[in-house]
Design a protein around this motif. Sequence first.
Motif, mmCIF file in Angstrom:
data_model
loop_
_atom_site.group_PDB
_atom_site.id
_atom_site.type_symbol
_atom_site.label_atom_id
_atom_site.label_comp_id
_atom_site.label_asym_id
_atom_site.label_seq_id
_atom_site.Cartn_x
_atom_site.Cartn_y
_atom_site.Cartn_z
ATOM 1 N N ARG A 123 14.338 24.209 61.776
ATOM 2 C CA ARG A 123 15.390 25.409 61.492
ATOM 3 C C ARG A 123 15.225 25.934 59.930
ATOM 4 N NH1 ARG A 123 17.630 27.016 66.048
ATOM 5 N NH2 ARG A 123 19.005 28.551 64.953
ATOM 6 N N LEU A 124 13.915 25.586 59.536
ATOM 7 C CA LEU A 124 13.778 25.995 58.115
ATOM 8 C C LEU A 124 13.576 27.466 57.964
ATOM 9 C CD1 LEU A 124 11.724 22.923 56.678
ATOM 10 C CD2 LEU A 124 14.189 23.089 56.893
ATOM 11 N N ILE A 125 12.801 28.008 59.066
ATOM 12 C CA ILE A 125 12.454 29.403 58.974
ATOM 13 C C ILE A 125 12.849 29.865 60.407
ATOM 14 C CG2 ILE A 125 10.455 28.941 57.397
ATOM 15 C CD1 ILE A 125 8.683 28.674 59.987
ATOM 16 N N PRO A 126 12.897 31.268 60.571
ATOM 17 C CA PRO A 126 13.403 31.906 61.813
ATOM 18 C C PRO A 126 12.257 31.657 62.892
ATOM 19 C CG PRO A 126 12.853 33.592 60.222
ATOM 20 C CD PRO A 126 12.870 32.221 59.568
ATOM 21 N N ASP A 127 12.389 32.379 63.981
ATOM 22 C CA ASP A 127 11.235 32.253 65.013
ATOM 23 C C ASP A 127 10.071 33.162 64.486
ATOM 24 O OD1 ASP A 127 12.189 30.570 66.814
ATOM 25 O OD2 ASP A 127 13.689 32.163 67.811
ATOM 26 N N THR A 128 10.606 34.254 63.600
ATOM 27 C CA THR A 128 9.580 35.179 63.316
ATOM 28 C C THR A 128 8.743 34.616 62.141
ATOM 29 O OG1 THR A 128 11.345 36.358 61.801
ATOM 30 C CG2 THR A 128 10.913 37.515 63.994
ATOM 31 N N GLY A 129 9.059 33.478 61.485
ATOM 32 C CA GLY A 129 8.411 32.867 60.575
ATOM 33 C C GLY A 129 8.877 33.307 59.246
ATOM 34 N N CYS A 130 7.958 32.825 58.121
ATOM 35 C CA CYS A 130 8.430 33.110 56.701
ATOM 36 C C CYS A 130 6.943 33.936 56.472
ATOM 37 C CB CYS A 130 8.459 31.789 56.095
ATOM 38 S SG CYS A 130 7.292 30.767 56.165
ATOM 39 N N ARG A 131 7.090 34.509 55.039
ATOM 40 C CA ARG A 131 5.727 35.258 54.342
ATOM 41 C C ARG A 131 5.873 34.759 52.963
ATOM 42 N NH1 ARG A 131 7.408 41.641 54.252
ATOM 43 N NH2 ARG A 131 9.005 41.655 52.637
ATOM 44 N N THR A 132 4.391 34.907 52.595
ATOM 45 C CA THR A 132 4.342 34.721 51.059
ATOM 46 C C THR A 132 3.370 35.734 50.342
ATOM 47 O OG1 THR A 132 2.258 33.390 51.615
ATOM 48 C CG2 THR A 132 4.314 32.222 51.387
ATOM 49 N N LEU B 170 4.101 18.972 50.873
ATOM 50 C CA LEU B 170 3.190 19.162 49.632
ATOM 51 C C LEU B 170 1.853 19.229 49.820
ATOM 52 C CD1 LEU B 170 4.844 15.785 47.724
ATOM 53 C CD2 LEU B 170 4.772 18.363 46.972
ATOM 54 N N SER B 171 1.508 18.655 51.048
ATOM 55 C CA SER B 171 -0.085 18.899 51.452
ATOM 56 C C SER B 171 -0.461 20.449 51.474
ATOM 57 C CB SER B 171 -0.577 17.944 52.547
ATOM 58 O OG SER B 171 0.180 18.618 53.673
ATOM 59 N N VAL B 172 0.589 21.234 51.898
ATOM 60 C CA VAL B 172 0.227 22.680 52.104
ATOM 61 C C VAL B 172 -0.320 23.148 50.945
ATOM 62 C CG1 VAL B 172 1.616 24.926 52.462
ATOM 63 C CG2 VAL B 172 2.026 22.871 53.764
ATOM 64 N N LYS B 173 0.126 22.813 49.737
ATOM 65 C CA LYS B 173 -0.514 23.259 48.291
ATOM 66 C C LYS B 173 -1.442 22.459 47.640
ATOM 67 C CE LYS B 173 3.574 21.945 45.275
ATOM 68 N NZ LYS B 173 4.246 22.513 44.303
ATOM 69 N N ASN B 174 -1.525 21.317 47.916
ATOM 70 C CA ASN B 174 -2.413 20.191 47.233
ATOM 71 C C ASN B 174 -3.588 20.211 47.789
ATOM 72 O OD1 ASN B 174 -0.418 19.728 45.265
ATOM 73 N ND2 ASN B 174 0.350 18.162 46.412
ATOM 74 N N SER B 175 -3.599 20.073 49.314
ATOM 75 C CA SER B 175 -4.753 20.089 50.217
ATOM 76 C C SER B 175 -4.840 20.728 51.547
ATOM 77 C CB SER B 175 -5.196 18.612 50.551
ATOM 78 O OG SER B 175 -3.779 17.841 51.233
ATOM 79 N N GLU C 108 -2.309 30.972 45.305
ATOM 80 C CA GLU C 108 -0.795 31.135 45.063
ATOM 81 C C GLU C 108 -0.199 31.260 46.533
ATOM 82 O OE1 GLU C 108 2.808 31.855 43.553
ATOM 83 O OE2 GLU C 108 0.958 30.944 42.660
ATOM 84 N N ILE C 109 -0.820 31.761 47.404
ATOM 85 C CA ILE C 109 -0.511 31.879 48.864
ATOM 86 C C ILE C 109 0.140 30.677 49.567
ATOM 87 C CG2 ILE C 109 -1.007 32.607 51.302
ATOM 88 C CD1 ILE C 109 -3.063 34.091 50.075
ATOM 89 N N PHE C 110 -0.506 29.433 49.166
ATOM 90 C CA PHE C 110 -0.191 28.082 49.839
ATOM 91 C C PHE C 110 0.829 27.511 48.730
ATOM 92 C CE2 PHE C 110 -4.257 29.043 51.634
ATOM 93 C CZ PHE C 110 -4.052 29.127 52.861
ATOM 94 N N ARG C 111 0.761 27.776 47.565
ATOM 95 C CA ARG C 111 1.769 27.097 46.500
ATOM 96 C C ARG C 111 3.113 27.758 46.828
ATOM 97 N NH1 ARG C 111 -2.056 27.635 42.324
ATOM 98 N NH2 ARG C 111 -1.183 29.641 41.615
ATOM 99 N N GLU C 112 3.382 29.220 47.212
ATOM 100 C CA GLU C 112 4.382 29.843 47.423
ATOM 101 C C GLU C 112 4.975 29.346 48.905
ATOM 102 O OE1 GLU C 112 5.817 34.246 48.202
ATOM 103 O OE2 GLU C 112 4.863 33.709 46.409
ATOM 104 N N LEU C 113 4.105 29.113 49.867
ATOM 105 C CA LEU C 113 4.388 28.460 51.102
ATOM 106 C C LEU C 113 5.253 27.187 51.204
ATOM 107 C CD1 LEU C 113 4.696 28.993 54.106
ATOM 108 C CD2 LEU C 113 2.301 28.094 54.390
ATOM 109 N N SER C 114 4.414 26.466 50.214
ATOM 110 C CA SER C 114 4.771 24.981 49.885
ATOM 111 C C SER C 114 6.405 25.099 49.420
ATOM 112 C CB SER C 114 3.961 24.246 49.355
ATOM 113 O OG SER C 114 4.515 22.669 49.005
#
Length: 332
Positions: free
Chosen positions: A151-160, A129-134, A233-239
């Motif tokens: 293991r929520l994301i792969p080694d290559t990461g995620c994108r927004t 939650l802090s990713v988008k809130n603060s 929006e970048i961080f909201r979508e990531l959160s």
Amino acid sequence: MRKVYFWIALVISISLFFIGASTPIASLLPFPAAWTSWVSNLFISIGASIAIFAPLFFLERKLEGKLNEFEKSQKEIKRNQGRLEGESQAARDSISSLTKEVKRTQEELSKAVINKLASGRKNDEELILSVKNSPDRSTIIEAIARARELRLIPDTGCRTTIPAVVELYARFSPSQIRLHEGLTIPIEIDDSRPIESIIWHEGQDVIDFLAELALKLQDLGLYPGDAVFDSSEIFRELSDLLGLSHKAVTGSHGLTYPLGEVIQIVQPQWVINSKGIINYDGPGEYFISAKRFNEMDWWNHVTRKGWVDNISFGKAFDTAKLLVEQGEMEMD
């Protein structure tokens, strides 16, 4: 004792019968001669009666004794049955009480485990939650590292999504984390090819970082204008992506869901993971493996289903095919 009486009666009956039947002996009795015959018959009758009825009498007494013994045994059996029923009921009550106690203990244990898991998840949920809130650099780094650990994301990461005049994405990858060198965030197009990158330096606050990102987009000729550039929006979508994947993996809302290691969320219904695309909203799980993308006309097949959001599905499917071409997705 009955045997003694029986034999005495038998001896008496035989004696009387013998006396009555024997004329010489009967004549010796102190009775007038005229009575001798009558007395003899009387003795015979008495002896015969005793001989006949004495055994019946003793048999009756014996049967009566047996009957009394039977009644006593029946009463004893009933008493024993009552005692056994009482003991059986006590045993059933004890077993029932023990079963309830075991069930209560199991429920308490299960509840304690769930509470323990919930307590552990709380830190992750607050971090997400802090990713988008603060948002700040250390929070983003910690969240990405934790997401990979779970293991929520792969080694290559995620994108927004980055607001721009074309489809652009910010890649958050565990491999790009350099605690004392800065966090490198590649800027990439649909098929995951990077066209630029931006470094979030240690000590740089989020406003300066996003302002630098806007300037980078202006240099590339891709800045959409102040009216539509919603950098938060970048961080909201990531959160949202991390939160959705976290709930699916941990089952914090009831049951786990096989979202896999999520690369990109395509709201409001689909995600792209490391092996294909899958819906996260709908009546059930619908997964299309990347290795089957070219097997059939998936667009016509899937969009006929009444629950499917066509725009979300189309975007997820088309983007996933581009990622396959760049070797971004697993094909085994």
